[in-house]
Design a protein around this motif. Structure first.
Motif, PDB file in Angstrom:
ATOM      1  N   HIS A 181     -22.011 -11.537  67.839  1.00 30.15           N
ATOM      2  CA  HIS A 181     -23.100 -12.037  66.984  1.00 30.15           C
ATOM      3  C   HIS A 181     -23.609 -13.411  67.423  1.00 30.15           C
ATOM      4  O   HIS A 181     -24.602 -13.898  66.890  1.00 30.15           O
ATOM      5  CB  HIS A 181     -22.637 -12.103  65.518  1.00 30.15           C
ATOM      6  CG  HIS A 181     -21.671 -13.215  65.228  1.00 30.15           C
ATOM      7  ND1 HIS A 181     -20.315 -13.112  65.418  1.00 30.15           N
ATOM      8  CD2 HIS A 181     -21.868 -14.478  64.761  1.00 30.15           C
ATOM      9  CE1 HIS A 181     -19.714 -14.241  65.073  1.00 30.15           C
ATOM     10  NE2 HIS A 181     -20.638 -15.088  64.672  1.00 30.15           N
ATOM     11  N   VAL A 182     -22.947 -14.012  68.395  1.00 29.61           N
ATOM     12  CA  VAL A 182     -23.371 -15.349  68.840  1.00 29.61           C
ATOM     13  C   VAL A 182     -24.393 -15.200  69.975  1.00 29.61           C
ATOM     14  O   VAL A 182     -24.092 -14.580  70.993  1.00 29.61           O
ATOM     15  CB  VAL A 182     -22.146 -16.161  69.331  1.00 29.61           C
ATOM     16  CG1 VAL A 182     -22.578 -17.524  69.852  1.00 29.61           C
ATOM     17  CG2 VAL A 182     -21.126 -16.301  68.206  1.00 29.61           C
ATOM     18  N   PRO A 183     -25.579 -15.745  69.812  1.00 31.65           N
ATOM     19  CA  PRO A 183     -26.597 -15.594  70.863  1.00 31.65           C
ATOM     20  C   PRO A 183     -26.223 -16.423  72.089  1.00 31.65           C
ATOM     21  O   PRO A 183     -25.802 -17.567  71.962  1.00 31.65           O
ATOM     22  CB  PRO A 183     -27.875 -16.135  70.214  1.00 31.65           C
ATOM     23  CG  PRO A 183     -27.397 -17.063  69.141  1.00 31.65           C
ATOM     24  CD  PRO A 183     -26.063 -16.540  68.679  1.00 31.65           C
ATOM     25  N   VAL A 239     -32.119 -20.437  73.335  1.00 28.88           N
ATOM     26  CA  VAL A 239     -30.713 -20.769  73.555  1.00 28.88           C
ATOM     27  C   VAL A 239     -30.548 -21.274  74.984  1.00 28.88           C
ATOM     28  O   VAL A 239     -31.005 -20.639  75.938  1.00 28.88           O
ATOM     29  CB  VAL A 239     -29.831 -19.525  73.323  1.00 28.88           C
ATOM     30  CG1 VAL A 239     -28.391 -19.810  73.725  1.00 28.88           C
ATOM     31  CG2 VAL A 239     -29.910 -19.089  71.869  1.00 28.88           C
TER      32      VAL A 239
END
Lengths: 214, 214
Positions: free
Chosen positions: B210-212, B192
């Protein structure tokens, strides 16, 4: 930057999400020159077979290589070589608008088995340089025996298309409609995670400057 | 870990670098569950066409999706779905031994267009979860209209092969022969690079857990 149209044939025209079609040959080159892996499609006994392979572009020619005994590198057959660079994941408000940011190139053509030794060597140098710039001079070129064991095929970049998505989620109108759920893009890239020296060498063997270390 | 053999058919057997063939079904699942992009190969007018797509595995079935009008998702035709995870670049002493560390899965079969609404919804949930875990609950499932605009195909994991290379350069014997040039492996991974919030939202909208983010 000079814009040279890709002039896709009718069958190579992008059919879905036409807004994602790119028309500039420079974008084709950029995707091919950035992707580290290509997927080579062939027809075998009437059915599709897709195998991963390294690739390199030299001008308007795409080269692939492998074992001289590989059925996939005989040449003289229609092939499709596709490369994809994933740039991010698009987190939208709906499953339907969930997407990915990417650039992909689809090259169709008749594979030509390269037999001229000079062209083979040029292609192999480009293949090493593509994934490991600088390594083409650090490592030894092939011996005659290694050359005999290596097959190179060429595909002209005559019939190619480029498709790309970038930018934010496509459902931003949801915000005006009162949906304040988070949405956005998670950027992705291929990164170096570390360098491991060949265990047969002294551990303190210096890593040459051309080798990326992160 | 229970080992379930892949039992490849003769035509799906790995032909080159047989030492790289993996025989365990768990390794097939692992590659499919890690790769973010698949390449779908089809035969169109006798010639190969390979397009990138997202994919998700549910048990022993691989699902792909897209627009209900896409020619590539009609189903009832032989397909080959190939996914590749690139783990590193192998810097060897010779162009010939230069290589890549990777894991790839090649799945061949007859695509089945999924028509059962429950199976379609399960596949779409799996497709969202595959690339964006947690997003399947954060985002809205498809409306009836969105469902009608979406096609899902399924390919059974009955005929599949897995090939992998890992470890140091294959030409370590060069060291004993007096070649002390550096050689080794540059590890690679998809990482990421950052998160960009949808510009239609207030910039301080919190990014869900939950979002990297890197």
């Amino acid at each position: 930057m000079t814009t040279t149209p890709l002039s896709p044939t009718d069958r190579s025209r992008v059919r879905r999400h036409r807004d994602r079609q790119r028309e500039d040959r420079a974008e084709l080159h950029a995707v091919l020159d950035e992707a580290l892996v290509a997927h080579l499609g062939r027809v075998v006994d009437g059915e599709p077979v897709v195998l991963p392979t390294l690739h390199a572009r030299v001008g308007e020619v795409l080269y692939l290589h492998g074992s001289s005994g590989a059925a996939s590198l005989r040449g003289d057959e229609p092939v499709c070589v596709t490369v994809t660079v994933l740039d991010g994941l698009v987190y939208a408000r709906r499953w339907f608008t969930q997407s990915a940011n990417y650039r992909s190139a689809v090259v169709r053509g008749r594979a030509r088995r390269v037999t001229d030794t000079g062209e083979v060597l040029g292609a192999l140098r480009a293949l090493v340089t593509r994934v490991a710039p600088g390594q083409e001079d650090h490592a030894e070129p092939p011996s005659r025996r290694e050359l005999a064991a290596t097959a190179v095929i060429a595909v002209d970049l005559a019939e190619a298309s480029v498709k790309a998505r970038s930018g934010p989620p496509g459902d931003a109108e949801a915000v005006a409609a009162g949906d304040h759920r988070w949405a956005g893009v998670v950027g992705l890239a291929t990164r170096v995670t570390g360098v491991t020296t060949c265990p047969a060498l002294p551990a303190d063997t210096p890593v040459p400057a051309h080798v990326p270390t992160g």
